[in-house]
Design a protein around this motif. Sequence first.
Motif, mmCIF file in Angstrom:
data_model
loop_
_atom_site.group_PDB
_atom_site.id
_atom_site.type_symbol
_atom_site.label_atom_id
_atom_site.label_comp_id
_atom_site.label_asym_id
_atom_site.label_seq_id
_atom_site.Cartn_x
_atom_site.Cartn_y
_atom_site.Cartn_z
ATOM 1 N N VAL A 81 0.839 -1.199 0.000
ATOM 2 C CA VAL A 81 0.000 0.000 0.000
ATOM 3 C C VAL A 81 0.876 1.251 0.000
ATOM 4 O O VAL A 81 0.616 2.198 -0.752
ATOM 5 C CB VAL A 81 -0.968 -0.007 1.202
ATOM 6 C CG1 VAL A 81 -1.625 1.356 1.371
ATOM 7 C CG2 VAL A 81 -2.020 -1.092 1.026
ATOM 8 N N ALA A 82 1.917 1.261 0.804
ATOM 9 C CA ALA A 82 2.823 2.416 0.845
ATOM 10 C C ALA A 82 3.474 2.633 -0.518
ATOM 11 O O ALA A 82 3.598 3.783 -0.982
ATOM 12 C CB ALA A 82 3.889 2.215 1.925
ATOM 13 N N THR A 85 3.868 5.921 -5.470
ATOM 14 C CA THR A 85 4.026 5.958 -6.923
ATOM 15 C C THR A 85 2.756 6.402 -7.639
ATOM 16 O O THR A 85 2.705 6.395 -8.878
ATOM 17 C CB THR A 85 4.445 4.572 -7.460
ATOM 18 O OG1 THR A 85 3.428 3.617 -7.127
ATOM 19 C CG2 THR A 85 5.780 4.142 -6.900
ATOM 20 N N GLY A 86 1.729 6.744 -6.878
ATOM 21 C CA GLY A 86 0.488 7.208 -7.486
ATOM 22 C C GLY A 86 -0.331 6.110 -8.134
ATOM 23 O O GLY A 86 -1.163 6.378 -8.996
ATOM 24 N N ARG A 87 -0.106 4.879 -7.709
ATOM 25 C CA ARG A 87 -0.856 3.749 -8.257
ATOM 26 C C ARG A 87 -1.931 3.314 -7.271
ATOM 27 O O ARG A 87 -1.716 3.318 -6.069
ATOM 28 C CB ARG A 87 0.070 2.579 -8.534
ATOM 29 C CG ARG A 87 1.036 2.822 -9.666
ATOM 30 C CD ARG A 87 1.944 1.617 -9.856
ATOM 31 N NE ARG A 87 2.733 1.724 -11.052
ATOM 32 C CZ ARG A 87 3.902 2.347 -11.134
ATOM 33 N NH1 ARG A 87 4.404 2.938 -10.080
ATOM 34 N NH2 ARG A 87 4.562 2.383 -12.267
#
Length: 69
Positions: A5-6, A11-13
Amino acid sequence: ARVLVAWGRSTGRRVEVVSVDLNFAAVAFARDRLAPLPETAVVQADVLALPFPPDAFDAALCSLFLHHF
């Protein structure tokens, strides 16, 4: 799950993580630890009878699975 999750956030995903374990205590612990992360879910299930339809996931990470299998 927290690391994935981090990584997604950094990375904006969009990342959604589903953790599965057969053991009730492990599931309860994981749910407690992951509660602040809305991108996660924890499911109690038997790996030989998973409650997911085919192609429900893009990737699978099986940490320690073979060790216990």
